[in-house]
Design a protein around this motif. Structure first.
Motif, mmCIF file in Angstrom:
data_model
loop_
_atom_site.group_PDB
_atom_site.id
_atom_site.type_symbol
_atom_site.label_atom_id
_atom_site.label_comp_id
_atom_site.label_asym_id
_atom_site.label_seq_id
_atom_site.Cartn_x
_atom_site.Cartn_y
_atom_site.Cartn_z
ATOM 1 N N ILE A 1 15.574 18.385 18.068
ATOM 2 C CA ILE A 1 16.747 18.446 17.188
ATOM 3 C C ILE A 1 17.990 18.149 18.013
ATOM 4 C CG2 ILE A 1 18.162 19.892 15.657
ATOM 5 C CD1 ILE A 1 15.773 21.773 15.325
ATOM 6 N N LEU B 1 26.545 22.364 16.658
ATOM 7 C CA LEU B 1 25.894 21.820 17.851
ATOM 8 C C LEU B 1 24.552 22.511 18.127
ATOM 9 C CD1 LEU B 1 26.498 19.772 20.185
ATOM 10 C CD2 LEU B 1 27.227 21.738 21.523
ATOM 11 N N THR B 2 23.490 21.725 18.157
ATOM 12 C CA THR B 2 22.137 22.235 18.352
ATOM 13 C C THR B 2 21.342 21.174 19.106
ATOM 14 O OG1 THR B 2 22.274 23.401 16.222
ATOM 15 C CG2 THR B 2 20.076 23.132 17.157
ATOM 16 N N MET B 3 20.615 21.609 20.130
ATOM 17 C CA MET B 3 19.798 20.675 20.941
ATOM 18 C C MET B 3 18.480 21.343 21.289
ATOM 19 S SD MET B 3 22.642 19.527 23.777
ATOM 20 C CE MET B 3 24.313 19.033 23.298
ATOM 21 N N GLU B 4 17.540 21.291 20.365
ATOM 22 C CA GLU B 4 16.266 21.982 20.547
ATOM 23 C C GLU B 4 15.173 21.008 20.927
ATOM 24 O OE1 GLU B 4 15.255 25.283 19.945
ATOM 25 O OE2 GLU B 4 17.385 25.765 19.859
ATOM 26 N N CYS C 1 10.949 21.472 21.507
ATOM 27 C CA CYS C 1 9.755 22.328 21.590
ATOM 28 C C CYS C 1 8.542 21.412 21.653
ATOM 29 C CB CYS C 1 9.688 23.254 20.384
ATOM 30 S SG CYS C 1 8.279 24.369 20.433
ATOM 31 N N HIS D 1 9.803 25.041 25.825
ATOM 32 C CA HIS D 1 10.939 25.148 24.913
ATOM 33 C C HIS D 1 12.251 25.233 25.670
ATOM 34 C CE1 HIS D 1 13.968 27.218 22.503
ATOM 35 N NE2 HIS D 1 13.559 26.352 21.604
ATOM 36 N N SER E 1 16.759 24.919 24.588
ATOM 37 C CA SER E 1 17.738 24.800 23.505
ATOM 38 C C SER E 1 18.951 23.988 23.927
ATOM 39 C CB SER E 1 18.187 26.193 23.054
ATOM 40 O OG SER E 1 17.133 26.887 22.439
ATOM 41 N N ASP E 2 18.858 23.305 25.046
ATOM 42 C CA ASP E 2 20.004 22.534 25.539
ATOM 43 C C ASP E 2 19.515 21.287 26.269
ATOM 44 O OD1 ASP E 2 18.885 23.787 27.738
ATOM 45 O OD2 ASP E 2 20.787 24.425 28.617
ATOM 46 N N VAL F 1 22.438 18.287 26.836
ATOM 47 C CA VAL F 1 23.526 18.714 27.728
ATOM 48 C C VAL F 1 23.283 20.190 28.041
ATOM 49 C CG1 VAL F 1 26.008 19.110 27.957
ATOM 50 C CG2 VAL F 1 25.167 17.089 26.728
ATOM 51 N N PRO F 2 23.032 20.539 29.295
ATOM 52 C CA PRO F 2 22.758 21.941 29.619
ATOM 53 C C PRO F 2 23.923 22.851 29.215
ATOM 54 C CG PRO F 2 22.201 20.525 31.473
ATOM 55 C CD PRO F 2 22.904 19.656 30.470
ATOM 56 N N PHE F 3 23.584 24.080 28.873
ATOM 57 C CA PHE F 3 24.604 25.063 28.499
ATOM 58 C C PHE F 3 25.721 25.115 29.539
ATOM 59 C CE2 PHE F 3 21.040 27.406 26.164
ATOM 60 C CZ PHE F 3 21.472 26.987 24.923
ATOM 61 N N GLU G 1 8.578 29.186 16.367
ATOM 62 C CA GLU G 1 9.978 28.784 16.480
ATOM 63 C C GLU G 1 10.644 28.804 15.114
ATOM 64 O OE1 GLU G 1 11.889 27.580 19.143
ATOM 65 O OE2 GLU G 1 10.276 28.271 20.438
ATOM 66 N N MET H 1 20.180 25.786 10.959
ATOM 67 C CA MET H 1 21.467 25.157 11.255
ATOM 68 C C MET H 1 22.386 25.145 10.046
ATOM 69 S SD MET H 1 19.797 22.040 13.373
ATOM 70 C CE MET H 1 18.197 22.443 12.653
ATOM 71 N N THR I 1 24.398 28.211 14.346
ATOM 72 C CA THR I 1 22.983 27.935 14.599
ATOM 73 C C THR I 1 22.290 29.240 14.955
ATOM 74 O OG1 THR I 1 23.551 25.764 15.507
ATOM 75 C CG2 THR I 1 21.333 26.583 15.956
ATOM 76 N N THR J 1 30.320 25.700 17.910
ATOM 77 C CA THR J 1 30.037 25.316 19.283
ATOM 78 C C THR J 1 30.590 23.922 19.583
ATOM 79 O OG1 THR J 1 27.950 26.461 18.895
ATOM 80 C CG2 THR J 1 28.205 25.321 21.000
ATOM 81 N N GLY K 1 29.657 21.519 29.731
ATOM 82 C CA GLY K 1 28.716 22.430 29.094
ATOM 83 C C GLY K 1 29.161 22.850 27.707
ATOM 84 N N TRP K 2 28.536 23.921 27.213
ATOM 85 C CA TRP K 2 28.781 24.382 25.848
ATOM 86 C C TRP K 2 29.878 25.439 25.823
ATOM 87 C CZ3 TRP K 2 24.286 24.630 21.971
ATOM 88 C CH2 TRP K 2 23.364 23.602 22.222
ATOM 89 N N LEU L 1 28.889 29.705 24.696
ATOM 90 C CA LEU L 1 27.432 29.758 24.811
ATOM 91 C C LEU L 1 26.859 30.545 23.638
ATOM 92 C CD1 LEU L 1 27.112 30.538 28.630
ATOM 93 C CD2 LEU L 1 26.745 28.358 27.470
#
Lengths: 361, 361
Positions: free
Chosen positions: A161, A249-252, A254, A263, A265-266, A269-271, B252, B256, B261, B284, B290-291, B294
């Protein structure tokens, strides 16, 4: 000899898109790269971009993209222009002997991309798309786990996602919602990452079929704002993804195998720049009172953010060509092309009313 | 008067399925419930079940399900029998005036379920399906956030996954892969939870259409081992889910909204009984580094595991009917029926070659 601090790959940036800020910072951070020129449709704009982004004042500001390509001090170009301009300027850059780091989505269709890749191939310049997360050491660590039959087993399914919520201005004016600029909309901008993650997890085996999900949302001009798809392989693997400009903003990601689950969630782009994390579990059992074992958290620290690692790797390859006569690394254009082929199939499925479309090379 | 420790709801258990172990423990933990009878097709098996699971030795072992229904000391039955037997025994239980806690999937189709719900309705007994995670306080906390327009906004998309990897014995012999027992396979056993999570997030608004995903895997007898689907609402909401007996344990849920989220990786069965967690983020932004902010981690502690909270709630309702002449709570059968309707539509979509199927009431 290698590209290094004393002998860096000298970048020209074509255009002053917002993403160019992040990449110019990455070029500054990478130990083997430097910015030497910025080209815009006006010199003023290029000068302002240089001043606003802490780029060394000695950097040349050019009033056209051509001038950057004609600049003999430029080894490589970073191209963050709207997708509709990629063929023209990426091909021109290759023909000027410049290595090409191209923003995603790389082209409006695989036929267009092939013109770019052919130009790079015939000129012997390195091509790479700007998919930053590919270059994070976390990605390599995760890939090692997915390749371990004792910890992950056989890949069976995955879901990816990437969404963000565009504000009113974005949804009315951004190039990514304009049919004459980034006509692929959310599929090109965000779905690109999802499709790449799917291919990455499948070790770049192309799926056989793409079937877009019902519920695709387009704007009045017909540009995709939200969509998803199922990708199916002959061996029974299945992947789904969802991308959208309409959700927070969501980056999943799995990824499920017979023995393991990955799994995070970033994934795009890392948190935070460092450290970064992901979760992995193997041979998990459900007991009456919970899971056994619990997923383990893997933590990875880096000296450089992933975009600087991308610049470093691109510059390493470009430097090897420039300074040692090496050939371009074919891995990157191959991965790009597979991503574009799947993207094209998803788009065709949307256009044909969510019918299955074969992913063909 | 209420059901309490001195005056508990007295359960009879129909059958000695593995899941009955977990539920009999839950009945023992709940402060207003107790097991008084276990029925099996043989008295020996019922006695062994009582001895093996720490159920009070005074509990009566019956050699038939009928005997449990005829037992005047039984207020309520828990029915973990194969799905194909649910209509017969749940209807019989209601006709004997017993409250019915029914294992999921509740029926092979909505028409069958309606026979059960009609029997419970006409007899004035409480009906509830055994979907444990509904009763965890985490679920209520998450629902509050999803209902908050300032933190979550409008629901746009969600994805739900429930898989576990059945071993060779499971895939050959378990009732969940047998067409004459649990004919709904992974869709009934695992997809039930995914569909419930979708409806829960959508505040029980039925989707308009269900489209099963290509890549569905069946065994030789035609029972679903792995499948997925897209669910679409008129207002543009879209949900996807994946369920499978072929991948490592994975649970999972990612929901969203325009502004928020919600994510958790153990929505069906928490990693540990207590405390449990979920992640939630609002408004977010993606910065260059980064985010921001967080995702925040929410932690919830409980005195009782979710299955005991389910028993407690069911017993509270049953006790209120038994002791105070209340009417059954209609919320639970309504939710069950919606879940079954969506499940039926997904199944029909699979059977018709992944065509869209209207979810009709």
């Amino acid at each position: 000899m290698m590209a290094d601090r004393a002998n860096p790959i000298r970048f020209g940036i074509l255009g002053c898109a917002a993403i160019a800020r992040k990449v110019s910072r990455a070029i500054a951070l990478a130990p083997n790269a430097t910015v030497v020129a910025v080209g815009s449709r006006s010199v003023d704009k290029a000068q302002r971009f240089i001043a606003d982004n802490g780029i060394p004042p000695a950097t040349r500001a050019h009033g056209s993209y051509e001038a950057v390509l004609d600049d003999p001090a430029v080894d490589a170009v970073y191209v963050p222009l709207p997708t509709s301009l990629h063929v023209r300027w990426a091909v021109a850059a290759a023909e000027h002997g410049k290595h090409v780091l191209l923003e995603k989505p790389t082209a409006l269709c695989a036929a267009d991309l092939d013109r770019i890749l052919e130009a790079c191939g015939s000129q012997g310049v390195q091509f790479m798309d700007s998919t930053m997360w590919m270059h994070h050491p976390r990605t390599a660590r995760m890939r090692d786990l997915l390749s371990d039959p004792n910890r992950f087993g056989q890949l069976k399914a995955l879901h990816s996602i990437f969404t963000f919520c565009g504000d009113t201005d974005f949804l009315q004016n951004d190039i990514r919602v304009k049919p004459d600029l980034d006509a692929l909309g959310a599929l090109g901008d965000l779905g690109w990452y999802c499709i790449r993650s799917v291919l990455w997890a499948a070790d770049y085996e192309l799926p056989k079929t793409a079937i877009a999900h019902h519920g695709c949302v387009k704007n009045q001009a017909g540009v995709i704002l939200s969509c998803g798809a199922t990708l199916v392989w002959d061996d029974g693997k299945v992947a789904t993804f969802h991308c959208s400009f309409l959700s927070n903003l969501t980056m999943e990601l799995c990824v499920m195998g017979t023995r393991g689950t990955l799994h995070l969630s970033d994934f795009v782009v890392p948190f935070e720049e460092t450290p970064v994390q992901f979760k992995f579990s193997t041979d998990t059992k459900e007991l009456d009172t919970g899971w056994q074992p619990l997923p383990s958290e893997h933590v990875i620290s880096t000296d450089l953010p992933q975009e600087a690692l991308m610049i470093q790797e691109f510059s390493r390859l470009a430097g090897s060509i420039r300074d040692s006569g090496s050939k371009p690394d074919e891995k990157w254009p191959i991965i790009t092309r597979k991503t574009q082929l799947v993207l094209d199939a998803v788009k065709e499925s949307i256009e044909t009313g969510f019918e299955p479309v074969n992913v063909t090379d």
